[in-house]
Write an enzyme that holds these catalytic residues in place. Structure first.
Site, PDB file in Angstrom:
ATOM      1  N   GLY A 268      12.491  -8.104  16.889  1.00 20.73           N
ATOM      2  CA  GLY A 268      12.078  -6.982  15.759  1.00 20.73           C
ATOM      3  C   GLY A 268      13.158  -6.988  14.713  1.00 20.73           C
ATOM      4  O   GLY A 268      12.870  -6.957  13.342  1.00 20.73           O
ATOM      5  N   ASP A 269      14.468  -7.005  14.936  1.00 19.49           N
ATOM      6  CA  ASP A 269      15.400  -6.923  13.958  1.00 19.49           C
ATOM      7  C   ASP A 269      15.457  -8.351  12.894  1.00 19.49           C
ATOM      8  O   ASP A 269      15.540  -8.235  11.893  1.00 19.49           O
ATOM      9  CB  ASP A 269      16.928  -7.103  14.454  1.00 19.49           C
ATOM     10  CG  ASP A 269      17.056  -5.547  15.506  1.00 19.49           C
ATOM     11  OD1 ASP A 269      16.280  -4.532  15.032  1.00 19.49           O
ATOM     12  OD2 ASP A 269      17.944  -5.554  16.487  1.00 19.49           O
TER      13      ASP A 269
END
Length: 349
Positions: A268-269
């Site tokens: 996600g990051d």
């Protein structure tokens, strides 16, 4: 209060991205199994915002991480390790009274019941971040200010800082906000109901990333957009299905890649970093989504949270594939080091 370099930050240089948030020392297991059975751990760094800053710096952007760590050995390690990626850490605050947060995790997929995480972050230095304890000039010194929903869960002071930074004021940088809803953090927070607070903060941002599974129980990207019309650009991440971006009246969807997953952490990051990198370069929304997927694929094909991003021209070639070739693309460990032409990258799953 001194910065990580022992100086008070004044008139910081403008950088591409400033990322504000807690970074922790992460202890990764030496082998699979329960935490009770793992004999030893390897030390690494963890934190949504610092991870994003590291990926962007490795991708050739100027990035500044702003946070707060203890005046202890773990704080030293974080500042040095994040700085080694080329991230500016000059505005990091050191707290002599509170420790640096740490956590341990098992090697399994976070989505399974067997996955364990043990956090030691209560009362950490990062929980003391506030409007009064942080350098607001340094925080606002980027073309983009990236925040996440983890920070407001840490303390009432952190929530106050987030409200200040997401307030719509003339001259502020583009505010990017990753909802990053962690129910466990909010369960013991005592200063607000997580979903309501995160929706409030998201409404103040210009660019919002939210997973479909964390989007306030709404059904599908269109429902999320209807509930969150304020951000100029909304990106709804749909897991293995892909991602959908809403930019004004335009809606753009890009399917996710086929990836030989090594560890389902950090994706996600990395997706946010890829999307922001393409945003800083002025690329169209479709290419921004594709660069997000490519950065996520880099994270998924390594054991830890951080991966070496593909060279820019390599990523650009893959992002420019036609829809059929993109759909056939499959990426496995080591793919970021592959410098062959785009046609050779395409493999049938």
């Amino acid at each position: 209060m001194e910065t990580a370099t022992g100086r008070t930050s004044t008139a910081p240089d403008v950088v591409d991205v400033v990322a504000l948030g807690e970074s922790m020392v992460t202890f990764l297991p030496s082998r699979p199994g329960r935490l009770a059975d793992v004999p030893s751990f390897d030390r690494a760094i963890g934190g949504a915002e610092s991870n994003l800053a590291c990926v962007l710096a490795a991708a050739g952007h100027s990035a500044r991480w702003v946070g707060r760590v203890g005046a202890d050995g773990f704080g030293d390690h974080l500042v040095e390790a994040i700085g080694a990626y080329g991230v500016d850490v000059s505005a990091v605050r050191r707290d002599p009274a509170r420790p640096t947060g740490i956590y341990f995790r098992t090697a399994g997929d976070r989505a399974t019941d067997a996955h364990e995480v043990a956090y030691y972050r209560a009362g950490s230095a990062a929980s003391a971040m506030s409007v009064d304890t942080m350098d607001l000039d340094a925080i606002r010194s980027g073309r983009v200010l990236h925040l996440s929903g983890i920070t407001p869960a840490l303390s009432a002071d952190c929530l106050g800082l987030m409200r200040e930074l997401t307030a719509r004021r003339p001259g502020r940088p583009l505010v990017s906000f990753d909802v990053n809803h962690r129910p466990g953090l909010w369960r013991d927070a005592g200063h607000g109901h997580g979903p309501e607070v995160l929706l409030e903060l998201a409404r103040g941002a210009d660019l919002v990333f939210v997973g479909e599974d964390e989007a306030w129980g709404l059904g599908g990207p269109e429902a999320v957009r209807a509930a969150l019309p304020e951000p100029e650009l909304l990106v709804v991440k749909q897991g293995a299905s892909g991602a959908t971006a809403f930019h004004g009246a335009d809606v753009t969807s890009v399917p996710a890649l086929h990836v030989d997953v090594v560890a389902a952490v950090g994706a996600g990051d990395a997706f946010a970093a890829g999307f922001l990198s393409a945003t800083l370069r002025g690329l169209p929304v479709r290419e921004r989504l594709r660069h997000g997927h490519l950065m996520a694929a880099a994270a998924l094909t390594v054991p830890g949270d951080l991966a070496t991003p593909p060279a820019r021209d390599h990523a650009d070639r893959l992002a420019a594939l036609d829809d059929t070739a993109w759909g056939r693309l499959r990426l496995g460990p080591g793919w970021t080091q592959d410098v062959r032409g785009a046609d050779e990258e395409v493999r049938t799953p």
